[in-house]
Design a protein around this motif. Structure first.
Motif, mmCIF file in Angstrom:
data_model
loop_
_atom_site.group_PDB
_atom_site.id
_atom_site.type_symbol
_atom_site.label_atom_id
_atom_site.label_comp_id
_atom_site.label_asym_id
_atom_site.label_seq_id
_atom_site.Cartn_x
_atom_site.Cartn_y
_atom_site.Cartn_z
ATOM 1 N N UNK A 1 9.889 1.323 -11.921
ATOM 2 C CA UNK A 1 9.936 1.734 -10.538
ATOM 3 C C UNK A 1 8.687 2.085 -9.599
ATOM 4 N N UNK A 2 8.689 1.697 -8.519
ATOM 5 C CA UNK A 2 7.997 1.859 -7.467
ATOM 6 C C UNK A 2 8.237 3.247 -6.773
ATOM 7 N N UNK A 3 7.204 3.738 -5.807
ATOM 8 C CA UNK A 3 7.431 5.264 -5.291
ATOM 9 C C UNK A 3 6.792 5.079 -3.711
ATOM 10 N N UNK A 4 7.538 5.614 -3.061
ATOM 11 C CA UNK A 4 6.908 5.521 -1.751
ATOM 12 C C UNK A 4 6.280 6.845 -1.409
ATOM 13 N N UNK A 5 4.937 6.569 -1.007
ATOM 14 C CA UNK A 5 3.972 7.675 -0.678
ATOM 15 C C UNK A 5 4.084 8.267 0.803
ATOM 16 N N UNK B 1 0.848 -1.162 -0.039
ATOM 17 C CA UNK B 1 -0.154 -0.030 0.100
ATOM 18 C C UNK B 1 0.662 1.184 -0.009
ATOM 19 N N UNK B 2 1.962 1.052 0.381
ATOM 20 C CA UNK B 2 3.016 2.352 0.436
ATOM 21 C C UNK B 2 3.782 2.572 -0.823
ATOM 22 N N UNK B 3 4.139 1.345 -1.538
ATOM 23 C CA UNK B 3 4.957 1.296 -2.546
ATOM 24 C C UNK B 3 3.968 1.084 -3.808
ATOM 25 N N UNK C 1 12.270 6.514 -4.814
ATOM 26 C CA UNK C 1 12.168 5.705 -5.994
ATOM 27 C C UNK C 1 12.559 4.141 -5.478
ATOM 28 N N UNK C 2 12.039 3.251 -5.760
ATOM 29 C CA UNK C 2 12.298 1.947 -5.345
ATOM 30 C C UNK C 2 12.296 0.921 -6.622
ATOM 31 N N UNK C 3 13.241 0.495 -6.843
ATOM 32 C CA UNK C 3 13.757 -0.356 -8.198
ATOM 33 C C UNK C 3 14.024 -1.862 -7.558
ATOM 34 N N UNK C 4 13.326 -2.625 -8.402
ATOM 35 C CA UNK C 4 13.385 -4.216 -8.044
ATOM 36 C C UNK C 4 14.319 -4.806 -9.179
#
Length: 494
Positions: free
Chosen positions: A369-373, A102-104, A388-391
């Motif tokens: 990329x994902x993104x923390x809110x 839910x955050x990412x 930014x969160x990259x896997x």
């Protein structure tokens, strides 16, 4: 002579201007760079550019995998003005994509997102909001439902046969074929016919050119990492992205205008496609309709075709695996008919080949990329909001702590194994997981498995001749088989 000196003079002015901006940027960074909490480990950084120098050479997912080997499964990078967290283990990926999904679940903003996707009015780059939920529901119920997928089964069959026929005809004349281009064109034609019944060669070529330009230009925009340089557009990528967006919108405007004209002139058309569905609803604006279609075109033309090419490449390099797959096809299908999509669930080794191909060669190696809110903790480390969160899906699929002989192409590792590629097992994530899992996953898996089966089955009549031969001889026999189809394939239905 004046023309010759004009270029260096122009570049000199831009270079000096860039230095001034970079100096100001450095001063700003000293105030705003994140320093609080226990952030994840990372390599040494340089003033101003942070960790950029670690990514200058080689492929980014390779470089990031090497960094993770030294600093661990979660790494903190400062890339210019951006804070980036890179994840390279299944355990941390599970925490990001499941425990704290839910955050990412949002996507980061960016220059490409602004210029081409009009500030994320599509599905792929949309923040996790009401627009995203509505667009995803439209995708899953109108385009990617089982009923809709079944309705396009004959079309998928015809497109696969078209590719085989082209390969056979070229083989008969002893001409080389560009197999990646051939398969990519197949999937672009399939996608455009599913979306808006377009199979015009000239229009598809324009669309393919736009896609190639976007992929080669848009994913890495230097001004995104150094935003104060954006007005200068030193890389020229801003101009290129604007041009790509204009070309795509011009093409789609002509397609939509023609469709509206057709619909107004005839009320008897029963071949409703996704464009008709989108135009019939008042939920999405015309801009959003064009961008939602672009999402599907990008995914449909690139991902499945690249996976098929990787799969065939690995089979050619491993004749023993190719022979085992051919044996399965002989046993289940026989030599009197062609493979059908209904057969795929009965081809266990084929499914293992697809999974192993996706493990070693995820099409989007670093994912979207994902993104923390909001600020949170991951693996015990503090992750601030707007990060930014990259896997690194490439590194996760090759993790030696999870996979035995991780660099070896070995489909048998998936036989009698519960591990799948559908987002429930975080050791292999070609389609992502959680709220942002690829909605086209089922269609992609069917398309890859079906095409691999057809290509290999076309050469099954040569299988017994491969026993005991050298790998080079096996490859030659497979190519010969593709050049000389059995009667069932030589003249498929139009």
């Amino acid at each position: 002579m004046e023309d010759i000196t004009a270029v260096p003079t122009s570049w000199s002015v831009q270079f000096v201007a860039a230095l001034v901006f970079l100096y100001v940027l450095l001063k700003v960074f000293k105030r705003v760079r994140y320093t609080g909490g226990k952030r994840p480990p990372g390599p040494p950084s340089l003033p101003l550019i942070g960790h950029f120098h670690h990514l200058l050479f080689g492929l980014p997912h390779h470089s990031l995998a090497k960094i993770a080997e030294k600093y661990g499964p979660i790494v903190w990078l400062e890339l210019g003005a951006l804070n980036v967290v890179v994840v390279t283990s299944s355990d941390v990926a599970r925490e990001v994509l499941k425990t704290q999904d839910h955050i990412f679940a949002s996507r980061p903003p960016g220059i490409m997102v602004d210029m081409v996707f009009k500030k994320a009015q599509d599905l792929i780059w949309s923040p996790f909001n009401d627009h995203y939920r509505l667009a995803r529901k439209m995708f899953t119920t109108e385009l990617l439902s089982q009923k809709r997928m079944d309705s396009f089964q004959d079309l998928r069959r015809q497109m696969t046969f078209r590719t085989l026929r082209t390969a056979f005809e070229e083989g008969h004349t002893n001409r080389y074929i560009n197999f990646p281009d051939l398969v990519e064109n197949q999937f672009l034609s399939l996608t455009t016919q599913m979306l808006f019944r377009m199979d015009g060669h000239a229009q598809n070529n324009v669309l393919l050119e736009i896609i190639h330009d976007l992929v080669s230009t848009g994913w890495f925009v230097i001004e995104e990492f150094f935003p104060l340089l954006k007005p200068l557009d030193l890389s020229g990528q801003g101009r290129r992205l604007k041009n790509i967006g204009e070309r795509y919108f011009e093409l789609m405007d002509s397609i939509i205008d023609n469709r509206l004209k057709e619909n107004s002139n005839s009320k008897s058309n029963t071949e409703e496609d996704l464009l008709d569905v989108l135009l019939a609803t008042s939920t999405f604006s015309r801009v959003q309709v064009k961008l939602l279609l672009l999402d599907i075109i990008l995914a449909g033309a690139e991902t499945s075709s690249d996976t098929i090419v990787w799969g065939i490449s690995q089979l050619l390099r491993h004749p023993n695996i190719l022979e085992r797959l051919q044996s399965e096809l002989d046993d289940v299908i026989g030599t009197e008919r062609l493979v059908e999509e209904a057969d795929l669930n009965n081809l266990e080794y084929l499914q293992a080949v697809v999974k192993e191909t996706l493990r070693l060669h995820p099409v989007v190696a670093l994912g979207v990329p994902h993104y923390s809110t909001e600020a949170t903790k991951v693996a015990g480390y503090d992750i601030p909001a707007n990060t930014r969160v990259m896997l690194n899906l490439y590194a996760i699929g090759r993790d030696p702590k999870v996979w035995e002989n991780p660099l070896k192409f070995d489909p048998s590792r998936f036989l009698n194994s519960p591990v799948d590629v559908r987002g429930h097992h975080y050791e292999i994530l070609p389609f992502g997981a959680g709220r942002r899992k690829c909605p086209g996953m089922n269609l992609g898996l069917v398309s890859v498995a079906y095409n691999l089966a057809q290509l290999v089955h076309a050469s099954a009549h040569r299988r017994r001749r491969t026993h005991g031969r050298k790998p080079s001889e096996v490859r030659a026999l497979l190519l010969t088989s593709l050049a000389k189809p059995p009667p069932e394939v030589s003249a498929p239905e139009a």
